[in-house]
Design an enzyme around this catalytic site. Structure first.
Site, PDB file in Angstrom:
ATOM      1  N   THR A 179       0.934  -1.419   0.135  1.00  0.00           N
ATOM      2  CA  THR A 179       0.078   0.005  -0.142  1.00  0.00           C
ATOM      3  C   THR A 179       1.144   1.236  -0.071  1.00  0.00           C
ATOM      4  O   THR A 179       0.879   2.101  -0.792  1.00  0.00           O
ATOM      5  CB  THR A 179      -0.989  -0.156   1.154  1.00  0.00           C
ATOM      6  N   ASN A 182      -5.823 -10.079  -7.288  1.00  0.00           N
ATOM      7  CA  ASN A 182      -6.106 -10.624  -6.056  1.00  0.00           C
ATOM      8  C   ASN A 182      -7.386 -11.379  -5.608  1.00  0.00           C
ATOM      9  O   ASN A 182      -7.536 -12.234  -4.870  1.00  0.00           O
ATOM     10  CB  ASN A 182      -5.994  -9.722  -4.631  1.00  0.00           C
ATOM     11  N   GLN A 186       0.610  -9.766  -5.986  1.00  0.00           N
ATOM     12  CA  GLN A 186       0.026 -11.292  -5.973  1.00  0.00           C
ATOM     13  C   GLN A 186       0.677 -12.076  -6.819  1.00  0.00           C
ATOM     14  O   GLN A 186       0.612 -13.149  -6.665  1.00  0.00           O
ATOM     15  CB  GLN A 186      -1.490 -11.177  -6.153  1.00  0.00           C
ATOM     16  N   SER A 235       4.804  -7.112  -1.764  1.00  0.00           N
ATOM     17  CA  SER A 235       4.454  -7.101  -0.305  1.00  0.00           C
ATOM     18  C   SER A 235       4.924  -8.570   0.370  1.00  0.00           C
ATOM     19  O   SER A 235       4.777  -9.448  -0.346  1.00  0.00           O
ATOM     20  CB  SER A 235       2.897  -7.109  -0.297  1.00  0.00           C
ATOM     21  N   ALA A 236       5.614  -8.303   1.485  1.00  0.00           N
ATOM     22  CA  ALA A 236       6.318  -9.551   1.953  1.00  0.00           C
ATOM     23  C   ALA A 236       5.099 -10.495   2.367  1.00  0.00           C
ATOM     24  O   ALA A 236       5.412 -11.938   2.373  1.00  0.00           O
ATOM     25  CB  ALA A 236       6.960  -9.220   3.119  1.00  0.00           C
ATOM     26  N   HIS A 237       4.043 -10.058   3.033  1.00  0.00           N
ATOM     27  CA  HIS A 237       3.155 -11.232   3.559  1.00  0.00           C
ATOM     28  C   HIS A 237       2.137 -12.119   2.651  1.00  0.00           C
ATOM     29  O   HIS A 237       1.528 -12.720   3.040  1.00  0.00           O
ATOM     30  CB  HIS A 237       2.271 -10.260   4.690  1.00  0.00           C
ATOM     31  N   CYS A 265      -9.549  -6.220   2.467  1.00  0.00           N
ATOM     32  CA  CYS A 265      -9.835  -4.946   2.667  1.00  0.00           C
ATOM     33  C   CYS A 265     -11.448  -4.509   2.093  1.00  0.00           C
ATOM     34  O   CYS A 265     -11.808  -3.874   2.709  1.00  0.00           O
ATOM     35  CB  CYS A 265      -8.897  -3.922   1.509  1.00  0.00           C
TER      36      CYS A 265
END
Ligand code: PLP
Length: 379
Positions: free
Chosen positions: A72, A147, A175, A195-197, A322
């Site tokens: 983000t 996503n 993604q 994004s790491a997660h 989200c």
């Protein structure tokens, strides 16, 4: 048994990642910006290794990769950090909320933003993209893999179209990473958010790749301290960054095995569902789709009822995390042309590398059972 099948929302942290994070919390706790002692040097060395691993994932130079708090923030920096230089921003109708909300803000600030449509499977209309590009001052932002419905865009052609017109290209890779094997070296892009997660790393860690020619043009969103080439100030989140680097190293070195195992679980789940539910519709494409993602319309039921019936034991979702928090309808399912009734019947399944065959069979049974009880009660 409890089964987590929402791996597009987030993934569990790999134990090897958790282990290295732990060492950064207790042993290597120094501030990487402390240039005057060994504690700082050790932390800096670990951050450097992480940066190499993250840059290697997308086959880019670590000098051009900065750490952020997640995709983000990376997206905000990419789209809002260069707004002064850019007259128009072009984006697809199936971008993540992080992009859409930036676009809304850019529009409030008077920047022209152009939305491009997608087809029934979520693929961008490439002719429309080509026609929409008017000047080298255009910035294009595209979600590389969606996503919700898993569509992987034709990144090679999108890159070529943008390069030919001179427009800048930002890719949201959140993604895509770890869910398909790609030769990133052959792709053209100017900015990329990670994004790491989403691939077994920690939450709150991300990166933005910035092509060398753009670094001087980015206006920071956060000022104070000159970290990350002066583009992103603030003491580095060493545990998160080092965990991110480890997750990047693992996904890169084990990708073949991860993809083959996840793919076989995904096709098992899909065949169980398709056999049991006659009316089932797979949203998104059957090929060029990220590994582990399935999105089904289940005509005749309401997805929210199905999801809440299972919520204690099985994690699935109706759209992105989200959106479910905002209880908004999915703009992605609207963009691919589903009517309201069908949209309300859709579930998203995200299968990951820590799921087992036993879990997949158990979850499919439970979902089918819940689906049947809902269709019976509505008759
Ligand atoms: N872009 C896409 C496609 C995503 O799926 C997500 C995560 O939900 C994001 C951006 C935002 O990433 P982060 O949670 O790291 O801010």
């Amino acid at each position: 048994m409890k089964v987590y099948l929402d791996n597009n929302a987030t993934t569990p942290v790999d134990p090897r990642v958790a282990e290295i994070i732990q060492t950064c919390l207790t042993k290597y706790f120094g501030n990487p910006a402390s240039a005057g002692h060994a504690w700082g040097w050790e932390a800096e060395e670990l951050v450097n290794i992480a940066r190499e691993n993250v840059a290697e994932l997308i086959q880019r130079d670590s000098k051009d990769t900065i750490f952020t708090s997640g995709a983000t923030e990376s997206i905000n920096l990419a789209l809002r950090g260069i707004k002064k230089k850019h007259k128009r921003v072009i984006y697809s109708s199936i971008e993540h909320k992080a992009v859409l909300d930036c676009i809304a803000q850019l529009e409030r600030e008077g920047i022209e933003c152009v939305r491009l449509g997608v087809n029934r499977e979520g693929f961008l209309n490439l002719t429309e993209l080509q026609e929409s590009l008017k000047s080298p001052a255009d910035l294009v932002s595209i979600i590389a893999a969606n996503n919700e419905i898993g569509t992987i865009q034709d990144l090679e052609i999108i890159g070529e179209i943008c390069a030919q017109s001179g427009a800048l290209l930002h890719l949201d890779l959140s993604q895509l990473i770890g869910k398909v094997k790609i030769d990133y070296k052959s792709l053209h892009f100017d900015l990329a958010s990670i994004s790491a997660h989403k691939f077994y790393g920690p939450k709150g860690a991300g990166a933005l790749y910035i092509s060398p020619k753009l670094k001087a043009e980015l206006t920071p969103l956060i000022f104070g301290g000159g970290h990350e080439h002066g583009i992103r100030a603030g003491t580095l989140n060493t545990p998160g960054i080092v965990g991110f680097g480890k997750a990047a190293e693992i996904i890169r070195s084990e990708i073949d095995q991860i993809l083959s195992e996840t793919e076989s679980l995904t096709s098992l789940f899909d065949s169980l569902m398709s056999k049991a539910i006659e009316d089932i519709i797979l949203n998104g494409p059957s090929s060029n789709r990220i590994c582990g993602n399935l999105n089904y319309a289940l005509p005749g039921i309401r997805a929210d009822k199905l999801i809440s019936k299972l919520a204690k034991d099985i994690a699935i979702s109706s759209s992105s995390a989200c959106m479910s928090h905002l209880s908004e309808e999915s703009h992605v399912l609207s963009a691919i042309g589903l009517d309201k009734e069908l949209r309300n019947s859709c579930i998203r399944i995200g299968i990951g590398r820590f799921n087992s065959e036993e879990e997949i069979r158990f979850a499919a049974d439970k979902i089918i059972e819940a689906y049947q009880s809902l269709t019976q009660s509505s008759n």
